[in-house]
Design a protein around this motif. Structure first.
Motif, mmCIF file in Angstrom:
data_model
loop_
_atom_site.group_PDB
_atom_site.id
_atom_site.type_symbol
_atom_site.label_atom_id
_atom_site.label_comp_id
_atom_site.label_asym_id
_atom_site.label_seq_id
_atom_site.Cartn_x
_atom_site.Cartn_y
_atom_site.Cartn_z
ATOM 1 N N SER A 126 -49.143 21.254 -72.286
ATOM 2 C CA SER A 126 -49.602 21.636 -73.814
ATOM 3 C C SER A 126 -50.446 22.915 -73.867
ATOM 4 O O SER A 126 -50.900 23.510 -72.523
ATOM 5 C CB SER A 126 -50.446 20.539 -74.380
ATOM 6 O OG SER A 126 -51.782 20.621 -73.584
ATOM 7 N N THR A 149 -59.704 30.875 -76.517
ATOM 8 C CA THR A 149 -59.200 29.819 -77.578
ATOM 9 C C THR A 149 -58.478 30.268 -78.838
ATOM 10 O O THR A 149 -57.950 29.599 -79.374
ATOM 11 C CB THR A 149 -60.437 29.056 -78.264
ATOM 12 O OG1 THR A 149 -61.085 29.954 -78.977
ATOM 13 C CG2 THR A 149 -61.578 28.529 -77.247
ATOM 14 N N LEU A 169 -55.209 28.449 -79.353
ATOM 15 C CA LEU A 169 -55.083 27.087 -79.066
ATOM 16 C C LEU A 169 -55.591 26.472 -80.559
ATOM 17 O O LEU A 169 -55.992 27.173 -81.467
ATOM 18 C CB LEU A 169 -56.069 26.738 -78.170
ATOM 19 C CG LEU A 169 -55.886 27.173 -76.692
ATOM 20 C CD1 LEU A 169 -57.049 26.716 -75.769
ATOM 21 C CD2 LEU A 169 -54.689 26.659 -76.106
ATOM 22 N N ASP A 170 -54.970 25.212 -80.596
ATOM 23 C CA ASP A 170 -55.510 24.485 -81.952
ATOM 24 C C ASP A 170 -57.052 24.285 -81.769
ATOM 25 O O ASP A 170 -57.628 24.257 -80.726
ATOM 26 C CB ASP A 170 -54.620 23.041 -82.047
ATOM 27 C CG ASP A 170 -54.857 22.221 -80.954
ATOM 28 O OD1 ASP A 170 -55.868 21.612 -80.739
ATOM 29 O OD2 ASP A 170 -53.839 22.299 -80.116
ATOM 30 N N THR A 171 -57.702 23.822 -82.795
ATOM 31 C CA THR A 171 -59.165 23.590 -82.687
ATOM 32 C C THR A 171 -59.544 22.493 -81.609
ATOM 33 O O THR A 171 -60.385 22.662 -81.042
ATOM 34 C CB THR A 171 -59.399 23.009 -84.272
ATOM 35 O OG1 THR A 171 -59.083 23.810 -85.158
ATOM 36 C CG2 THR A 171 -61.221 22.747 -84.196
ATOM 37 N N SER A 215 -57.988 21.534 -78.702
ATOM 38 C CA SER A 215 -57.882 22.209 -77.528
ATOM 39 C C SER A 215 -58.935 23.384 -77.126
ATOM 40 O O SER A 215 -59.220 23.345 -76.009
ATOM 41 C CB SER A 215 -56.508 22.564 -77.408
ATOM 42 O OG SER A 215 -55.530 21.547 -77.613
ATOM 43 N N GLY A 216 -59.346 23.926 -78.471
ATOM 44 C CA GLY A 216 -60.291 25.137 -78.122
ATOM 45 C C GLY A 216 -61.476 24.549 -77.754
ATOM 46 O O GLY A 216 -62.243 25.023 -76.832
#
Length: 240
Positions: free
Chosen positions: A149, A175, A178-180, A182-183
């Motif tokens: 991912s 970040t 990245l999505d929230t 993952s960030g």
């Protein structure tokens, strides 16, 4: 303790400027010191000089005028080979777009962080596995980037940056791709690494991220317009 040797800053810039043909003044007489174990953000809008600052701090580029010291050594006095060795020992990089080799697994990608450190292949691979376990990817050692991912790719990139045990980690928009969720995981990991003693500098345009860190250095038009200083050098542990 009296007589103890002082530890130099991990990086220190004095009057650092960078001018491109035009002329374009990408940096203007910047003074900046990052001490061991600090956690800070360099923030500003696009074109403010953040990327130039990253390249100067990381010794990927040299200033037009001024001085840069890394771990107490004057970068301007070093040959390219000496500079590469200094960078390999003291500085790690994490970028927004991972820069992983698609045809190689996580261990081999992390091994790249030791290419200029004079470490044999077997030892490089052993250290790579340890670094991946440290960022929570011990179960993904043999996976290639296409099998990971976005958050896992960034953690591989962080492991690559840390495998040489640098004093300073430069994270450029870590970040941004990245999505929230993952960030958030990546930022928590950077907090943990800082708490373990690594100086971490996050270059970002995200004011929420910058405002969550104990020191904020704000850029505009190649100049430092605000520096909150070093009143607090590290974040408390996540969840504390």
């Amino acid at each position: 303790m009296a007589g103890a040797a002082s530890v130099p800053p991990v990086v220190e810039l004095r009057g650092a400027s960078k001018t491109h043909p035009g002329p374009v003044h990408a940096l203007r007489a910047v003074d900046l010191t990052v001490e061991p174990g600090e956690l800070l953000a360099i923030v500003g809008p696009s074109g403010s000089g953040k990327s130039t600052m990253l390249n100067i701090m990381g010794t990927l580029d040299r200033p037009t005028t001024g001085t840069v010291h890394v771990a107490g050594r004057d970068v301007g006095a070093l040959s390219d080979a000496q500079l590469s060795a200094l960078r390999a020992r003291h500085i790690g990089f994490v970028f927004q777009h991972f820069h992983l080799s698609a045809g190689r697994d996580a261990v081999d990608n992390v091994c790249d962080g030791l290419l200029y450190a004079g470490v044999g292949l077997r030892e490089r691979r052993a250290r790579a596995r340890t670094a991946l376990e440290r960022v929570g990817l011990g179960h993904r050692l043999g996976h290639r980037p296409t099998e990971l991912s976005g958050g896992e790719k960034q953690r591989v990139a962080i492991a690559r940056a840390l495998v040489g045990a640098p004093d300073l980690l430069l994270a450029d928009e870590p970040t941004g791709a990245l999505d929230t969720a993952s960030g958030k995981i990546v930022m928590e990991l950077l907090h943990e690494l800082n708490a373990a003693g690594t100086a971490v500098c996050v270059i970002t345009h995200d004011h929420d991220i910058a405002d969550s860190l104990p020191r904020r250095v704000r850029f505009r038009d190649g100049e430092v317009v605000d520096d909150s200083g070093r009143a607090c050098s590290r974040l408390p542990e996540v969840g504390a």
